[in-house]
Design an enzyme around this catalytic site. Structure first.
Site, PDB file in Angstrom:
ATOM      1  N   ILE A   1      41.477  36.781  36.857  1.00 50.17           N
ATOM      2  CA  ILE A   1      40.274  37.818  36.721  1.00 50.17           C
ATOM      3  C   ILE A   1      40.955  39.307  37.391  1.00 50.17           C
ATOM      4  O   ILE A   1      40.589  40.358  36.562  1.00 50.17           O
ATOM      5  CB  ILE A   1      38.903  37.308  37.393  1.00 50.17           C
ATOM      6  CG1 ILE A   1      38.546  36.082  36.963  1.00 50.17           C
ATOM      7  CG2 ILE A   1      37.951  38.286  37.457  1.00 50.17           C
ATOM      8  CD1 ILE A   1      37.480  35.587  37.469  1.00 50.17           C
TER       9      ILE A   1
ATOM     10  N   PHE B   1      44.173  38.784  42.915  1.00 52.57           N
ATOM     11  CA  PHE B   1      45.070  39.448  41.936  1.00 52.57           C
ATOM     12  C   PHE B   1      45.278  37.918  41.116  1.00 52.57           C
ATOM     13  O   PHE B   1      46.652  37.968  40.621  1.00 52.57           O
ATOM     14  CB  PHE B   1      45.958  40.171  42.556  1.00 52.57           C
ATOM     15  CG  PHE B   1      46.678  41.146  41.319  1.00 52.57           C
ATOM     16  CD1 PHE B   1      45.829  41.906  40.696  1.00 52.57           C
ATOM     17  CD2 PHE B   1      47.985  41.024  40.876  1.00 52.57           C
ATOM     18  CE1 PHE B   1      46.146  42.830  39.969  1.00 52.57           C
ATOM     19  CE2 PHE B   1      48.476  41.784  40.187  1.00 52.57           C
ATOM     20  CZ  PHE B   1      47.674  42.915  39.473  1.00 52.57           C
ATOM     21  N   GLY B   2      44.603  37.319  40.755  1.00 57.24           N
ATOM     22  CA  GLY B   2      44.701  36.065  39.829  1.00 57.24           C
ATOM     23  C   GLY B   2      44.194  36.512  38.469  1.00 57.24           C
ATOM     24  O   GLY B   2      44.525  37.822  38.333  1.00 57.24           O
TER      25      GLY B   2
ATOM     26  N   GLU C   1      21.300  30.276  45.165  1.00 58.14           N
ATOM     27  CA  GLU C   1      21.141  30.649  43.717  1.00 58.14           C
ATOM     28  C   GLU C   1      20.176  29.554  43.177  1.00 58.14           C
ATOM     29  O   GLU C   1      20.656  28.239  43.329  1.00 58.14           O
ATOM     30  CB  GLU C   1      22.522  30.626  42.789  1.00 58.14           C
ATOM     31  CG  GLU C   1      23.044  31.927  43.338  1.00 58.14           C
ATOM     32  CD  GLU C   1      24.339  32.092  42.227  1.00 58.14           C
ATOM     33  OE1 GLU C   1      24.750  31.267  41.613  1.00 58.14           O
ATOM     34  OE2 GLU C   1      25.061  33.060  42.619  1.00 58.14           O
TER      35      GLU C   1
ATOM     36  N   ARG D   1      32.210  34.605  44.541  1.00 59.50           N
ATOM     37  CA  ARG D   1      31.371  33.759  45.017  1.00 59.50           C
ATOM     38  C   ARG D   1      30.518  34.403  45.994  1.00 59.50           C
ATOM     39  O   ARG D   1      31.155  35.193  46.991  1.00 59.50           O
ATOM     40  CB  ARG D   1      32.196  32.386  45.630  1.00 59.50           C
ATOM     41  CG  ARG D   1      32.594  31.483  44.776  1.00 59.50           C
ATOM     42  CD  ARG D   1      31.373  30.685  43.892  1.00 59.50           C
ATOM     43  NE  ARG D   1      31.949  29.694  42.765  1.00 59.50           N
ATOM     44  CZ  ARG D   1      32.116  29.880  41.512  1.00 59.50           C
ATOM     45  NH1 ARG D   1      32.025  31.172  40.855  1.00 59.50           N
ATOM     46  NH2 ARG D   1      32.550  28.920  40.945  1.00 59.50           N
TER      47      ARG D   1
ATOM     48  N   HIS E   1      24.197  35.368  37.738  1.00 57.15           N
ATOM     49  CA  HIS E   1      25.653  34.749  37.583  1.00 57.15           C
ATOM     50  C   HIS E   1      25.647  34.569  36.255  1.00 57.15           C
ATOM     51  O   HIS E   1      25.961  33.271  35.689  1.00 57.15           O
ATOM     52  CB  HIS E   1      25.328  33.298  38.235  1.00 57.15           C
ATOM     53  CG  HIS E   1      26.808  32.576  38.795  1.00 57.15           C
ATOM     54  ND1 HIS E   1      26.696  31.982  39.958  1.00 57.15           N
ATOM     55  CD2 HIS E   1      27.964  32.952  38.154  1.00 57.15           C
ATOM     56  CE1 HIS E   1      28.126  31.459  39.958  1.00 57.15           C
ATOM     57  NE2 HIS E   1      28.771  32.219  38.992  1.00 57.15           N
ATOM     58  N   ILE E   2      25.833  35.496  35.452  1.00 50.47           N
ATOM     59  CA  ILE E   2      26.405  35.593  34.044  1.00 50.47           C
ATOM     60  C   ILE E   2      27.497  36.277  33.719  1.00 50.47           C
ATOM     61  O   ILE E   2      27.700  36.453  32.374  1.00 50.47           O
ATOM     62  CB  ILE E   2      25.014  36.231  33.085  1.00 50.47           C
ATOM     63  CG1 ILE E   2      24.747  37.434  33.714  1.00 50.47           C
ATOM     64  CG2 ILE E   2      23.801  35.004  33.436  1.00 50.47           C
ATOM     65  CD1 ILE E   2      23.663  38.228  33.046  1.00 50.47           C
TER      66      ILE E   2
END
Length: 311
Positions: free
Chosen positions: A145, A142-143, A253, A224, A272-273
């Site tokens: 983002i 819950f940061g 990746e 990640r 990863h966009i």
């Protein structure tokens, strides 16, 4: 103040020198030869690309490092002196990532892009689409983002739960905070991973946690790849216990050609966009510019990294 830049970002030197402070900038030369020692109080660098350990070792008099990015997994923390401050641009990509998460959840509920027509369908006026309204969103982490995702989910009348390391009152009305992942998994229709990559989060989503997840749930990973056991994920999808996984991060990746993730019908893969949006260089630089001004005045910096916790 002497600021070393790992990369020559267009216009940054002029912007730093125009802050009205005594600022000297130095772009570290790139090349195949050994890096010669140089003096700098501040280093702006990236975690990926170039020989970061050699760069840190060559930088003499270093007091503060800022990572031009939002995560520091892979950063050689062991090389830092106890009094060297480490910061990153935490939160700079929260808005585009949160919008991406909502897009993946809406795509799941509205069966997109499958519902776009290229020829006459078997029938008109009939579908079995879902809604976000009334569904439960589980957010792991819950940061910045996680909170940006929660705000948007609440606007869609979702029930929102989020995990935190230690119990505290929710700063956001309508969001229930829980300490134990096990109490969230059986309730989540959509599970969003928004934790940093640390030894504690490695393999967090595994066979056991996937089995505890609500049947038919949708997993979204914009964090990640190390958080997810990809073998266990494949099994959960093959058995139908997990209905769908939207993955913006995978291991490795890029994925090699022919990898099973490309063709699995239960996976929606992006490259990863999710962080991408307008003016991203400016967004990522803004915390650094603010910190340069704070550093020159001896004030606290934003985006501080806990070097022990690893984020």
């Amino acid at each position: 103040m002497r600021i070393a830049l790992q990369h020559d970002i267009p216009g940054l030197c002029e912007q730093l020198q125009g802050l009205g402070q005594a600022v000297d900038t130095y772009v570290v030369p790139s090349g195949d030869g050994p890096l010669q020692p140089f003096a700098a109080d501040v280093l702006l660098c990236t975690v990926r690309g170039g020989d970061l350990p050699a760069l840190i070792t060559a930088c003499q008099g270093l007091r503060w490092i800022h990572v031009f990015g939002t995560g520091i997994d892979g950063f050689p923390l062991s090389l830092l002196a106890d009094d060297t401050v480490l910061t990153c641009s935490r939160g700079a990509t929260a808005t585009p990532i949160a919008e991406w998460v909502l897009a993946t959840m809406l795509a799941r509920e509205k069966q997109l892009p499958e519902r776009w027509l290229k020829e006459s369908p078997a029938s008109w006026y009939a579908a079995d689409l879902g809604c976000l309204e009334g569904k439960t969103l589980g957010i792991v982490g819950f940061g910045a983002i996680g909170q940006a995702v929660a705000r948007r989910a609440l606007a869609f009348d979702m029930q929102v739960m989020a995990t935190v390391r230690r119990h505290r009152e929710s700063p956001m009305p309508g969001v229930r905070l829980v300490e134990q992942l096990d109490s969230l998994l059986p309730q989540a229709d959509h599970l969003v991973l928004a934790l940093p990559a640390t030894p504690e989060s490695d393999g967090l989503i595994n066979a056991q946690t996937l089995a505890a997840l609500k049947p038919g749930a949708h997993l979204v990973n914009v964090s990640r790849a190390s958080l997810v056991d990809q073998g266990a994920l494949r099994t959960a999808l093959d058995t139908g216990h997990l209905a769908c996984a939207s993955l913006d991060v995978v291991d490795p990746e890029p994925l090699p050609a022919g990898h099973w993730i490309y063709s699995h019908p239960g996976i929606r893969l992006s490259a990863h966009i999710s962080w991408s949006g307008p003016n991203m260089t400016e967004r990522l630089l803004a915390p650094f510019i603010a910190n340069v001004q704070a550093f020159s005045r001896g004030e606290p910096l934003q985006g501080l990294v806990d070097k022990t916790a690893g984020y």
